[in-house]
Design a protein around this motif. Structure first.
Motif, PDB file in Angstrom:
ATOM      1  N   PRO A  65     -20.266 -18.905  -3.464  1.00  0.00           N
ATOM      2  CA  PRO A  65     -20.491 -17.309  -4.002  1.00  0.00           C
ATOM      3  C   PRO A  65     -21.566 -16.633  -3.332  1.00  0.00           C
ATOM      4  O   PRO A  65     -22.542 -17.181  -2.501  1.00  0.00           O
ATOM      5  CB  PRO A  65     -21.249 -17.799  -5.272  1.00  0.00           C
ATOM      6  N   GLY A  66     -21.443 -15.438  -3.079  1.00  0.00           N
ATOM      7  CA  GLY A  66     -22.249 -14.391  -2.346  1.00  0.00           C
ATOM      8  C   GLY A  66     -21.721 -14.429  -0.814  1.00  0.00           C
ATOM      9  O   GLY A  66     -22.372 -13.531  -0.124  1.00  0.00           O
ATOM     10  N   TYR A  67     -21.096 -15.348  -0.424  1.00  0.00           N
ATOM     11  CA  TYR A  67     -20.416 -15.244   1.192  1.00  0.00           C
ATOM     12  C   TYR A  67     -19.231 -14.857   1.200  1.00  0.00           C
ATOM     13  O   TYR A  67     -18.495 -14.733   2.277  1.00  0.00           O
ATOM     14  CB  TYR A  67     -20.643 -16.520   1.754  1.00  0.00           C
ATOM     15  N   GLY A  68     -18.515 -14.296   0.031  1.00  0.00           N
ATOM     16  CA  GLY A  68     -17.262 -13.707   0.365  1.00  0.00           C
ATOM     17  C   GLY A  68     -16.362 -13.603  -0.862  1.00  0.00           C
ATOM     18  O   GLY A  68     -16.850 -13.412  -2.020  1.00  0.00           O
ATOM     19  N   GLN A  69     -15.076 -13.353  -1.051  1.00  0.00           N
ATOM     20  CA  GLN A  69     -14.455 -12.865  -2.235  1.00  0.00           C
ATOM     21  C   GLN A  69     -13.065 -13.865  -2.153  1.00  0.00           C
ATOM     22  O   GLN A  69     -12.599 -14.148  -1.372  1.00  0.00           O
ATOM     23  CB  GLN A  69     -14.061 -11.423  -1.893  1.00  0.00           C
ATOM     24  N   SER A  70     -13.156 -14.317  -3.314  1.00  0.00           N
ATOM     25  CA  SER A  70     -11.936 -15.108  -4.025  1.00  0.00           C
ATOM     26  C   SER A  70     -10.856 -14.505  -4.454  1.00  0.00           C
ATOM     27  O   SER A  70     -10.898 -13.411  -5.016  1.00  0.00           O
ATOM     28  CB  SER A  70     -12.578 -16.346  -4.756  1.00  0.00           C
ATOM     29  N   GLU A  71      -9.735 -14.825  -4.360  1.00  0.00           N
ATOM     30  CA  GLU A  71      -8.652 -14.456  -4.988  1.00  0.00           C
ATOM     31  C   GLU A  71      -8.339 -12.949  -4.844  1.00  0.00           C
ATOM     32  O   GLU A  71      -7.858 -12.078  -5.863  1.00  0.00           O
ATOM     33  CB  GLU A  71      -8.614 -14.808  -6.356  1.00  0.00           C
ATOM     34  N   LEU A  72      -8.349 -12.514  -3.461  1.00  0.00           N
ATOM     35  CA  LEU A  72      -8.228 -11.190  -3.175  1.00  0.00           C
ATOM     36  C   LEU A  72      -6.565 -11.095  -3.090  1.00  0.00           C
ATOM     37  O   LEU A  72      -6.119 -11.668  -2.271  1.00  0.00           O
ATOM     38  CB  LEU A  72      -8.851 -10.945  -1.787  1.00  0.00           C
ATOM     39  N   THR A  73      -6.099 -10.095  -3.691  1.00  0.00           N
ATOM     40  CA  THR A  73      -4.580  -9.708  -3.370  1.00  0.00           C
ATOM     41  C   THR A  73      -4.458  -8.434  -2.681  1.00  0.00           C
ATOM     42  O   THR A  73      -5.013  -7.565  -2.903  1.00  0.00           O
ATOM     43  CB  THR A  73      -4.123  -9.348  -5.040  1.00  0.00           C
ATOM     44  N   LEU A  74      -3.588  -8.764  -1.865  1.00  0.00           N
ATOM     45  CA  LEU A  74      -2.982  -7.506  -0.933  1.00  0.00           C
ATOM     46  C   LEU A  74      -1.663  -7.409  -1.066  1.00  0.00           C
ATOM     47  O   LEU A  74      -0.860  -8.074  -1.449  1.00  0.00           O
ATOM     48  CB  LEU A  74      -3.059  -8.216   0.613  1.00  0.00           C
ATOM     49  N   ALA A  75      -1.269  -5.733  -1.180  1.00  0.00           N
ATOM     50  CA  ALA A  75      -0.005  -5.584  -1.036  1.00  0.00           C
ATOM     51  C   ALA A  75       0.178  -4.492  -0.199  1.00  0.00           C
ATOM     52  O   ALA A  75      -0.786  -3.567   0.246  1.00  0.00           O
ATOM     53  CB  ALA A  75       0.158  -4.938  -2.509  1.00  0.00           C
ATOM     54  N   TRP A  76       1.485  -4.567   0.699  1.00  0.00           N
ATOM     55  CA  TRP A  76       1.790  -3.559   1.539  1.00  0.00           C
ATOM     56  C   TRP A  76       3.352  -3.505   1.691  1.00  0.00           C
ATOM     57  O   TRP A  76       3.718  -4.071   1.354  1.00  0.00           O
ATOM     58  CB  TRP A  76       0.838  -4.046   2.879  1.00  0.00           C
ATOM     59  N   GLN A  77       3.675  -2.493   2.390  1.00  0.00           N
ATOM     60  CA  GLN A  77       4.903  -2.227   2.668  1.00  0.00           C
ATOM     61  C   GLN A  77       5.152  -2.556   4.194  1.00  0.00           C
ATOM     62  O   GLN A  77       4.313  -2.428   4.970  1.00  0.00           O
ATOM     63  CB  GLN A  77       5.557  -0.597   2.492  1.00  0.00           C
ATOM     64  N   ASP A  78       6.510  -3.324   4.365  1.00  0.00           N
ATOM     65  CA  ASP A  78       6.590  -3.654   5.896  1.00  0.00           C
ATOM     66  C   ASP A  78       8.341  -3.439   6.166  1.00  0.00           C
ATOM     67  O   ASP A  78       9.059  -3.280   4.985  1.00  0.00           O
ATOM     68  CB  ASP A  78       6.271  -5.106   5.933  1.00  0.00           C
ATOM     69  N   GLY A  79       8.657  -3.443   7.196  1.00  0.00           N
ATOM     70  CA  GLY A  79       9.758  -3.427   7.876  1.00  0.00           C
ATOM     71  C   GLY A  79      10.184  -1.944   8.088  1.00  0.00           C
ATOM     72  O   GLY A  79       9.179  -1.283   8.238  1.00  0.00           O
ATOM     73  N   PRO A  80      11.448  -1.717   8.537  1.00  0.00           N
ATOM     74  CA  PRO A  80      11.883  -0.435   8.957  1.00  0.00           C
ATOM     75  C   PRO A  80      11.454   0.618   7.949  1.00  0.00           C
ATOM     76  O   PRO A  80      11.478   0.757   6.773  1.00  0.00           O
ATOM     77  CB  PRO A  80      13.476  -0.561   9.062  1.00  0.00           C
ATOM     78  N   ASP A  81      11.069   1.831   8.608  1.00  0.00           N
ATOM     79  CA  ASP A  81      10.730   2.934   7.846  1.00  0.00           C
ATOM     80  C   ASP A  81      11.751   3.449   6.807  1.00  0.00           C
ATOM     81  O   ASP A  81      11.386   3.895   5.683  1.00  0.00           O
ATOM     82  CB  ASP A  81      10.478   4.105   8.844  1.00  0.00           C
ATOM     83  N   ASP A  82      13.126   3.385   7.114  1.00  0.00           N
ATOM     84  CA  ASP A  82      13.985   3.950   6.068  1.00  0.00           C
ATOM     85  C   ASP A  82      14.392   2.645   4.931  1.00  0.00           C
ATOM     86  O   ASP A  82      14.718   3.022   3.993  1.00  0.00           O
ATOM     87  CB  ASP A  82      15.448   3.878   6.775  1.00  0.00           C
ATOM     88  N   THR A  83      13.926   1.530   5.128  1.00  0.00           N
ATOM     89  CA  THR A  83      14.092   0.479   4.070  1.00  0.00           C
ATOM     90  C   THR A  83      13.071  -0.465   4.199  1.00  0.00           C
ATOM     91  O   THR A  83      13.122  -1.808   4.304  1.00  0.00           O
ATOM     92  CB  THR A  83      15.445  -0.225   4.535  1.00  0.00           C
ATOM     93  N   PRO A  84      11.612  -0.092   3.796  1.00  0.00           N
ATOM     94  CA  PRO A  84      10.750  -0.935   3.788  1.00  0.00           C
ATOM     95  C   PRO A  84      10.455  -1.826   2.657  1.00  0.00           C
ATOM     96  O   PRO A  84      11.302  -1.506   1.374  1.00  0.00           O
ATOM     97  CB  PRO A  84       9.317   0.049   3.657  1.00  0.00           C
ATOM     98  N   ILE A  85      10.074  -2.828   2.660  1.00  0.00           N
ATOM     99  CA  ILE A  85       9.849  -3.753   1.359  1.00  0.00           C
ATOM    100  C   ILE A  85       8.431  -4.065   1.129  1.00  0.00           C
ATOM    101  O   ILE A  85       7.536  -3.906   2.165  1.00  0.00           O
ATOM    102  CB  ILE A  85      10.693  -5.285   1.745  1.00  0.00           C
ATOM    103  N   TRP A  86       8.190  -4.351  -0.187  1.00  0.00           N
ATOM    104  CA  TRP A  86       6.975  -4.673  -0.661  1.00  0.00           C
ATOM    105  C   TRP A  86       6.668  -6.130  -0.464  1.00  0.00           C
ATOM    106  O   TRP A  86       7.570  -6.867  -0.437  1.00  0.00           O
ATOM    107  CB  TRP A  86       6.735  -4.172  -2.056  1.00  0.00           C
ATOM    108  N   CYS A  87       5.447  -6.483   0.160  1.00  0.00           N
ATOM    109  CA  CYS A  87       5.019  -7.626   0.462  1.00  0.00           C
ATOM    110  C   CYS A  87       3.519  -7.919  -0.384  1.00  0.00           C
ATOM    111  O   CYS A  87       2.867  -6.917  -0.837  1.00  0.00           O
ATOM    112  CB  CYS A  87       4.547  -7.910   1.855  1.00  0.00           C
ATOM    113  N   ARG A  88       3.251  -9.065  -0.693  1.00  0.00           N
ATOM    114  CA  ARG A  88       2.120  -9.416  -1.462  1.00  0.00           C
ATOM    115  C   ARG A  88       1.544 -10.741  -1.093  1.00  0.00           C
ATOM    116  O   ARG A  88       2.273 -11.653  -0.689  1.00  0.00           O
ATOM    117  CB  ARG A  88       2.479  -9.598  -3.029  1.00  0.00           C
TER     118      ARG A  88
END
Length: 172
Positions: free
Chosen positions: A80-103
């Motif tokens: 505790p105090g030295y970082g963050q636990s259970e941090l959720t990231l979400a982003w889109q990846d892949g080609p611009d015309d068909t990106p997919i969501w990643c988590r």
């Protein structure tokens, strides 16, 4: 599944998520009250654990923390105090015309640096045991995906993804 409950429990304690479990005051799961308590905990999205199992997991996590304290590059992991636990990231990846969501859900992101820690429990944390488990559970895919997300979402260049692997039986 009960098979994974001890590992999930250790994970919850190591990452300071004490709301993830319910301690059942029983010697085993054979009584009606213990079974009802287990069902109620699961229905509420919690891990049911017997008192004696809880004591074992507390010892396991204490042993894990003591071992981390001995490593100059990992002593702050899950502290505790030295970082963050259970941090959720979400982003889109892949080609611009068909990106997919990643988590990705990071177990531990320290406040400083580029090293991300992921806590795993297993029956065999020996180097060869971990290699077998890593191959069968595709942690290499997790490593690559998570590093990609860390760079895209958090802007950390060349993140390092480290697995903290601990056995579920003494001496842990």
């Amino acid at each position: 599944s009960e098979k994974f409950d001890l590992g999930k429990m250790a994970h919850s304690l190591m990452l300071q998520d004490e709301q993830a479990f319910t301690i059942i005051a029983a010697d085993d799961w054979r009584t009606k009250a213990a079974k009802e308590g287990r069902e109620c905990a699961r229905a509420n999205g919690q891990i049911p654990i017997l008192e004696r199992q809880f004591d074992e997991v507390v010892q396991m996590v204490a042993a894990g923390r003591a071992q981390l304290d001995q490593h100059c590059d990992a002593w702050a992991a899950f502290r505790p105090g030295y970082g963050q636990s259970e941090l959720t990231l979400a982003w889109q990846d892949g080609p611009d015309d068909t990106p997919i969501w990643c988590r990705a859900r990071l177990d531990w992101k320290p406040n400083n640096g580029n090293v991300i820690f992921d806590y795993k429990t297993t029956g065999d944390a020996s180097p060869m045991g971990w290699v077998r488990i890593a191959e069968s559970t595709a942690v290499d895919v997790q490593d690559g995906l998570y590093r990609r997300g860390i760079t895209k979402v958090l802007g950390i260049e060349q993140p390092v993804f480290r697995f903290v692997v601990q056995e579920t039986a003494p001496p842990y």
